[in-house]
Write a protein that holds these residues in place. Structure first.
Motif, PDB file in Angstrom:
ATOM      1  N   TRP A  95       0.753  -1.298   0.054  1.00  2.77           N
ATOM      2  CA  TRP A  95      -0.096   0.113   0.043  1.00  2.77           C
ATOM      3  C   TRP A  95       0.914   1.449  -0.034  1.00  2.77           C
ATOM      4  O   TRP A  95       0.347   2.182  -0.288  1.00  2.77           O
ATOM      5  CB  TRP A  95      -0.861  -0.021   1.235  1.00  2.77           C
ATOM      6  N   SER A  96       1.903   1.245   0.581  1.00  2.00           N
ATOM      7  CA  SER A  96       2.896   2.336   0.495  1.00  2.00           C
ATOM      8  C   SER A  96       3.588   2.643  -0.779  1.00  2.00           C
ATOM      9  O   SER A  96       3.295   3.594  -1.392  1.00  2.00           O
ATOM     10  CB  SER A  96       4.290   1.982   1.671  1.00  2.00           C
ATOM     11  N   ALA A  97       3.957   1.549  -1.649  1.00  3.62           N
ATOM     12  CA  ALA A  97       4.105   1.574  -2.970  1.00  3.62           C
ATOM     13  C   ALA A  97       3.062   1.982  -3.656  1.00  3.62           C
ATOM     14  O   ALA A  97       3.138   2.914  -4.656  1.00  3.62           O
ATOM     15  CB  ALA A  97       4.615   0.316  -3.475  1.00  3.62           C
ATOM     16  N   ALA A  98       1.829   1.697  -3.680  1.00  2.00           N
ATOM     17  CA  ALA A  98       0.653   2.046  -4.384  1.00  2.00           C
ATOM     18  C   ALA A  98       0.533   3.754  -4.047  1.00  2.00           C
ATOM     19  O   ALA A  98       0.143   4.275  -5.095  1.00  2.00           O
ATOM     20  CB  ALA A  98      -0.429   1.319  -3.949  1.00  2.00           C
ATOM     21  N   ARG A  99       0.537   3.953  -2.909  1.00  2.00           N
ATOM     22  CA  ARG A  99       0.372   5.481  -2.618  1.00  2.00           C
ATOM     23  C   ARG A  99       1.556   6.351  -3.381  1.00  2.00           C
ATOM     24  O   ARG A  99       1.208   7.313  -3.922  1.00  2.00           O
ATOM     25  CB  ARG A  99       0.582   5.803  -0.993  1.00  2.00           C
ATOM     26  N   LEU A 100       2.695   5.803  -3.386  1.00  2.00           N
ATOM     27  CA  LEU A 100       3.779   6.752  -3.890  1.00  2.00           C
ATOM     28  C   LEU A 100       3.420   6.573  -5.561  1.00  2.00           C
ATOM     29  O   LEU A 100       3.869   7.737  -6.137  1.00  2.00           O
ATOM     30  CB  LEU A 100       5.022   6.228  -3.623  1.00  2.00           C
ATOM     31  N   LEU A 101       2.923   5.568  -6.198  1.00  2.00           N
ATOM     32  CA  LEU A 101       2.644   5.577  -7.433  1.00  2.00           C
ATOM     33  C   LEU A 101       1.708   6.565  -7.700  1.00  2.00           C
ATOM     34  O   LEU A 101       1.734   7.148  -8.706  1.00  2.00           O
ATOM     35  CB  LEU A 101       2.372   4.160  -8.042  1.00  2.00           C
ATOM     36  N   ALA A 147       0.900  -0.288 -13.320  1.00  2.00           N
ATOM     37  CA  ALA A 147       1.532  -0.911 -12.060  1.00  2.00           C
ATOM     38  C   ALA A 147       0.400  -0.364 -10.733  1.00  2.00           C
ATOM     39  O   ALA A 147       0.508  -1.561  -9.995  1.00  2.00           O
ATOM     40  CB  ALA A 147       2.935  -0.077 -11.837  1.00  2.00           C
ATOM     41  N   TYR A 148       0.086   0.589 -10.780  1.00  2.00           N
ATOM     42  CA  TYR A 148      -0.758   0.754  -9.539  1.00  2.00           C
ATOM     43  C   TYR A 148      -1.938   0.044  -9.335  1.00  2.00           C
ATOM     44  O   TYR A 148      -2.063  -0.511  -8.407  1.00  2.00           O
ATOM     45  CB  TYR A 148      -1.221   2.471  -9.823  1.00  2.00           C
ATOM     46  N   GLN A 149      -2.481  -0.333 -10.742  1.00  2.00           N
ATOM     47  CA  GLN A 149      -3.730  -1.378 -10.443  1.00  2.00           C
ATOM     48  C   GLN A 149      -3.184  -2.620 -10.174  1.00  2.00           C
ATOM     49  O   GLN A 149      -3.818  -3.522  -9.632  1.00  2.00           O
ATOM     50  CB  GLN A 149      -4.339  -1.251 -12.165  1.00  2.00           C
ATOM     51  N   GLN A 150      -1.961  -3.151 -10.741  1.00  2.00           N
ATOM     52  CA  GLN A 150      -1.491  -4.317 -10.395  1.00  2.00           C
ATOM     53  C   GLN A 150      -1.342  -4.338  -8.705  1.00  2.00           C
ATOM     54  O   GLN A 150      -1.496  -5.417  -8.054  1.00  2.00           O
ATOM     55  CB  GLN A 150      -0.241  -4.636 -11.344  1.00  2.00           C
ATOM     56  N   LEU A 151      -0.688  -3.345  -8.173  1.00  2.00           N
ATOM     57  CA  LEU A 151      -0.208  -3.459  -6.805  1.00  2.00           C
ATOM     58  C   LEU A 151      -1.902  -3.359  -5.962  1.00  2.00           C
ATOM     59  O   LEU A 151      -1.595  -4.170  -5.012  1.00  2.00           O
ATOM     60  CB  LEU A 151       0.375  -2.164  -6.390  1.00  2.00           C
ATOM     61  N   ARG A 152      -2.819  -2.796  -6.527  1.00  2.00           N
ATOM     62  CA  ARG A 152      -4.052  -3.217  -5.686  1.00  2.00           C
ATOM     63  C   ARG A 152      -4.425  -4.440  -5.872  1.00  2.00           C
ATOM     64  O   ARG A 152      -5.179  -4.889  -4.924  1.00  2.00           O
ATOM     65  CB  ARG A 152      -5.059  -2.003  -6.361  1.00  2.00           C
ATOM     66  N   SER A 153      -4.516  -5.013  -7.025  1.00  2.00           N
ATOM     67  CA  SER A 153      -4.722  -6.443  -7.158  1.00  2.00           C
ATOM     68  C   SER A 153      -3.940  -7.506  -6.264  1.00  2.00           C
ATOM     69  O   SER A 153      -4.468  -8.395  -5.640  1.00  2.00           O
ATOM     70  CB  SER A 153      -4.761  -6.794  -8.577  1.00  2.00           C
ATOM     71  N   LEU A 154      -2.812  -7.240  -6.321  1.00  2.00           N
ATOM     72  CA  LEU A 154      -1.959  -7.878  -5.425  1.00  2.00           C
ATOM     73  C   LEU A 154      -2.218  -7.858  -3.826  1.00  2.00           C
ATOM     74  O   LEU A 154      -2.231  -8.903  -3.237  1.00  2.00           O
ATOM     75  CB  LEU A 154      -0.274  -7.576  -5.559  1.00  2.00           C
TER      76      LEU A 154
END
Length: 335
Positions: A274-280, A314-321
């Motif tokens: 979630w931290s990576a998703a926020r930064l993206l 990439a953001y959508q992939q992180l949310r899916s992960l």
């Protein structure tokens, strides 16, 4: 011959109601002391006053260096491990075990080491597996093991894992555990035979809690280093060779089972995703602002648009992960 007179209890989620049932009809004339480790962490605890209204036993928070007496229930206070030695309760702010303080394993270990066959170990409702290794220690030193039936528990993890650690434990519904405990207390047992004391590993771990000291050299004697780092302090980790449950210790003294370590790693992975998703998302917003204001050249704007498309994917992939990984377990509470 002597009676069992030391009762150690591990409990977590659903603990208040479970303790009310366990202690509710218990005869205060039993010649035993009861010690409870319940996961309250650093929060203020009113557990003794809540339980005092439900039992004829005296209930109180343990005090450091206090000699214990029969007919009294001692509750580990918040943010302190409670251990037993020299017929007194000892409180320590040593390293957390299973990511909690107070924890049940240090209490059970100290009781097993110092009192052997005189101990009754009880594991009640709760998540993960604090108390499993401790109950195994109690059993290994000649004590009596009782576990709440997982099907009768608010949270099944602690009872189920305790049964896996001590398959011969007496498994009972909560309503029957008080009577089983009284029967165990009133059963005479032989003193610990000479030369049949606790194992080196058990003695070593007990000393770690009592002194708050640990070292790589000591851990090399009771385990082997593995390629993991401690989620609490980042130190190197050794696997302690005691079988089930699989357990680990770091050189600063933190201890945890594979179950609690897995839960901590799941929480860290969840936080990292979630931290990576926020930064993206922030990079996407910043680039979109620059595109909208027209502050970049046509070539730069084109590159930004291409980057935004990649970052959005990439953001959508992180949310899916994040949706498919094991997220952190909910925090337990005292009730």
């Amino acid at each position: 011959m002597q009676n069992r007179d030391i009762v150690v209890v591990a409990v977590s989620t659903g603990g208040l109601a479970a303790l009310e049932v366990l202690l509710g009809d218990l005869d205060p004339g039993l010649r035993a002391s009861v010690f409870v480790a319940m996961h309250v962490d650093g929060y203020r605890s009113v557990l003794p006053s809540l339980l005092q209204n439900r039992t004829r036993w005296q209930v109180q928070h343990a005090e450091d260096g206090q000699p214990f007496a029969p007919g009294v229930v001692y509750i580990a206070p918040p943010d302190r491990h409670m251990i037993l030695q020299h017929d007194a309760t000892v409180l320590t702010r040593g390293p957390k075990e299973n990511f909690t303080r107070p924890a049940a394993d240090p209490l059970f270990r100290s009781a097993a080491v110092h009192y052997g066959p005189r101990v009754v170990g009880i594991v009640l409702t709760g998540r993960l597996d604090d108390g499993s290794a401790g109950l195994k220690s109690v059993h290994a030193c000649g004590g009596f093991a009782i576990v709440q039936d997982p099907e009768d528990s608010v949270a099944q993890d602690m009872p189920a894992n305790a049964i896996a650690a001590v398959p011969t434990a007496q498994v009972l519904p909560l309503q029957q555990i008080g009577n089983a405990m009284a029967k165990a207390i009133n059963t005479a047992v032989a003193p610990r035979a000479a030369g049949s004391g606790p194992s080196e590993t058990l003695r070593t771990e007990s000393r770690m809690t009592e002194t708050g000291q640990s070292s790589a050299a000591v851990l090399e004697r009771i385990g082997r280093q593995v390629g993991l780092t401690c989620p609490e302090c980042g130190g190197a980790i050794w696997r302690v060779d005691t079988g089930v449950p699989v357990r680990y210790r770091c050189h600063t003294g933190h201890a945890f089972s594979s179950a609690s370590l897995n839960a901590a790693q799941a929480e860290q992975v969840d936080d990292a995703i979630w931290s990576a998703a926020r930064l993206l998302r922030e990079r996407i917003l910043l680039a979109s602002e620059e595109i909208a204001t027209g502050g970049a050249t046509a070539d730069a704007t084109g590159r930004l648009r291409a980057s935004v498309a990649q970052w959005e994917a990439a953001y959508q992939q992180l949310r899916s992960l994040a949706a498919t990984t094991d997220g952190p377990l909910a925090k337990t509470d005292i009730a």
